[in-house]
Each structure stands twice: as C-alpha cells, then as structure tokens.
Design an enzyme around this catalytic site. Structure first.
Site, mmCIF file in Angstrom:
data_model
loop_
_atom_site.group_PDB
_atom_site.id
_atom_site.type_symbol
_atom_site.label_atom_id
_atom_site.label_comp_id
_atom_site.label_asym_id
_atom_site.label_seq_id
_atom_site.Cartn_x
_atom_site.Cartn_y
_atom_site.Cartn_z
ATOM 1 N N HIS A 106 0.859 -1.185 0.000
ATOM 2 C CA HIS A 106 0.000 0.000 0.000
ATOM 3 C C HIS A 106 0.894 1.234 0.000
ATOM 4 C CE1 HIS A 106 -1.447 3.238 2.771
ATOM 5 N NE2 HIS A 106 -2.453 3.251 1.930
ATOM 6 N N HIS A 145 13.016 -1.688 4.080
ATOM 7 C CA HIS A 145 13.253 -0.650 5.081
ATOM 8 C C HIS A 145 14.484 0.188 4.763
ATOM 9 C CE1 HIS A 145 10.141 -1.067 8.149
ATOM 10 N NE2 HIS A 145 10.060 -2.328 7.740
ATOM 11 N N HIS A 175 -7.856 -5.683 17.341
ATOM 12 C CA HIS A 175 -8.704 -6.802 17.766
ATOM 13 C C HIS A 175 -8.042 -8.158 17.495
ATOM 14 C CE1 HIS A 175 -9.883 -6.134 13.519
ATOM 15 N NE2 HIS A 175 -10.112 -7.433 13.488
ATOM 16 N N GLY A 258 -18.154 11.648 1.234
ATOM 17 C CA GLY A 258 -18.975 11.441 0.045
ATOM 18 C C GLY A 258 -18.170 11.099 -1.183
ATOM 19 N N GLY A 259 -17.016 10.477 -0.999
ATOM 20 C CA GLY A 259 -16.197 10.059 -2.135
ATOM 21 C C GLY A 259 -16.832 8.906 -2.900
ATOM 22 N N ARG A 260 -16.202 8.540 -3.985
ATOM 23 C CA ARG A 260 -16.737 7.471 -4.836
ATOM 24 C C ARG A 260 -16.446 6.119 -4.193
ATOM 25 N NH1 ARG A 260 -14.726 4.586 -9.604
ATOM 26 N NH2 ARG A 260 -16.472 4.092 -10.987
#
Length: 300
Positions: A106, A145, A175, A258-260
């Site tokens: 990511h 790294h 969790h 309110g994004g797509r």
C-alpha cells in the site's frame, strides 16, 4: 506559499508513472480507468488493473475533493478545524499480487488544506508506504526498510525512526493483536518544515515506492507455489480487509466525505477467505510469518 496546483500536477504524474511501471512488470494487466465527479465538489481518476500473471489486482487512485466542512474523521482530533472549508488531494495505491510469495503493498501520499474567512489556512501533508508479506524473507524486509530510510535521509536523522515507528503503531490490528505486515513509513499532519520542504518530503516518499517494491516483485514472482500457499494468502488477506474497514483513516475519510465508493473500496482484494480459529502448523513457513515477521523490529 501554498501551491495546490503544483501538488496536483505531481500526484497526477506519479499516478501515471506507477501505472506504466506496473504494466511494464505485468503485460497481461487489463487497465480500467474511470474519471469521476463528486456531487459536493471535486472528483478524481481511478485506475484499476486486474487479471495479470503477476498482479491479481492493482489500483491507484487520484482524487481532488473539496467542500464546505471537513468530515468527522479529519476534524475529530482537531476541533479547531470544524466549520472550515477544505481541499484534499492524494494518490492511494494498493497491490494484491497473484503469487503468495510476492507481498501485497500500500502507498498513499496526500495534501489537505482547511480554510476560514479572516484566518490563516491550516494545511498538512501525509502518507507513506507499507509491505504485507504472506511468506517472510529477511532479504526483502531489509531491502524494503533500507529504501524507506533512503527516502527520509536528507530530511534529518530522526525522520526514518519516527515515521517507521508510527507506521508500526498505525498498521496494527488491535482486535487481532498483530501488525498488518512489516511496516515501512507513515506520517501525517506534517507542516512544521514549511510548505516547500514538506512537499519535497512527500515527493521523496512517492518517488521511492517503486524503488522499494519492484525489486522484491522480481525476486519472488516466479517462485513455485501450490494450493497450501494460495489458501494461506487468501486467509491473510482477510486481515487486510479487517484493517481497512475498521481502522483505516483514508477509507473513513473517503466514505464520510462522500467520495466514490468503488474507488475507495478498490483497496480490497478480489478474493479472500476467513477460517474459524485457524492456527499455523508449528515449525511451518506460515508459523514463521507470525513468529519472525509480524513483530515490530529494526530491519536495518
């Protein structure tokens, strides 16, 4: 002086560079591009690539949205920002490889400015990149790294340790009481260096992503695997889904602003599985992931 246009130009160029690099690495990737508009202001360009021989799914989104007030996820920790108009720009990328020996990854780089009449604008940069292996290789972790540190070195000796630690803390699935992967860099609310230097740091993070990831892909993409490795990959992807839907600030910001939805949730893997109370076999490569790699440590 703040210059949103120069940030936007960089982000669009970075999106194009990463798209080209992924298609060069996997010629079978099918690219789908959507240009979208947000009803409340702004829009973006989503690029999703699927069904390659190396990458099962890879998506990189550019968005530039604006509005009259910040969503709760952005103002909850900073009540002084409530009631300000905002502009938010960013690139967000998630790659889910096909081969379980290639790690998922990511990357995100972003800029936000909040403004109010008769007041100085409040702005900051954020972002980073992190790696989520299914099978651990110390060589890959050290290289990842080392490259992350190279992105930080000209900005101060304390920058990499600070943002490496923040990444370890942020990408933690509370969790499950385990990290999502082996970390990397995470930074947010960065403005103390002034606009020019902060923007340069964001660019350094964005520019080092391909340098960090593609050599690892090349080392692992042709490794042989079977049903066992694939099942473990799908099981571990479940952790990725849990983090993104429960904790990820970018996901929450996108949905609350309110994004797509299709673009926000392109981070989720195309295939995933959960298995009740599964435990790795002692002494196995799967157990090694938990014992050696899903523990914060100094990889350099």
């Amino acid at each position: 002086m703040i210059d949103i246009n120069v940030v936007k130009e960089y982000l669009l160029t970075l999106q194009a560079r990463i798209t080209d690099a992924l298609q060069d690495a996997d010629a079978d990737l099918a690219l789908q591009q959507d240009d979208w508009q947000r009803k409340s202001g702004g829009g973006g360009r989503s690029r999703v690539m699927q069904d390659g021989k190396v990458f099962e799914q890879a998506g990189i989104n550019f968005s530039h949205v604006y509005g009259d007030s910040l969503p709760p996820s952005a103002s909850a920790g900073r009540p002084e920002l409530a009631g300000r108009s905002f502009q938010a720009l960013g690139d967000s990328l998630v790659i889910h490889p096909l081969n379980p020996y290639v790690p998922a990854t990511h990357m995100n780089v972003r800029f936000l400015v909040a403004e109010k009449k008769d007041a100085e604008p409040v702005w900051w940069f954020g972002g980073g990149f992190d790696l989520t292996p299914f099978y651990g290789f110390e060589e890959d972790a050290r290289y990842w790294h080392k490259t992350a540190k190279e992105a930080c070195v000209e900005f101060g000796e304390d920058v990499y340790p600070k943002y490496k630690r923040w990444c370890d803390e942020y990408f933690y699935i509370r969790h499950r009481q385990e990290p999502r992967g082996i970390g990397g860099l995470f930074f947010d609310d960065l403005n103390e260096w002034g606009f020019k230097k902060c923007f340069a740091f964001m660019q350094s993070v964005g520019d080092h992503f391909l340098k960090a990831y593609l050599p690892i892909v090349e080392r692992r993409k042709d490794m042989s695997y079977g049903e066992r490795e694939r099942n473990f990959q799908l099981y571990r992807r479940g952790r990725y889904v849990e983090f993104n839907l429960v904790y990820d600030r970018g996901t929450l910001f996108g949905l609350q602003s309110g994004g797509r939805t299709e673009s926000i949730l392109m981070s989720l893997p195309p295939q995933v599985k959960w298995q009740y109370n599964w435990q790795p076999e002692p002494g196995s490569a799967e157990a090694e992931l938990y014992e050696k790699f899903l523990k914060p440590r100094d990889w350099i």
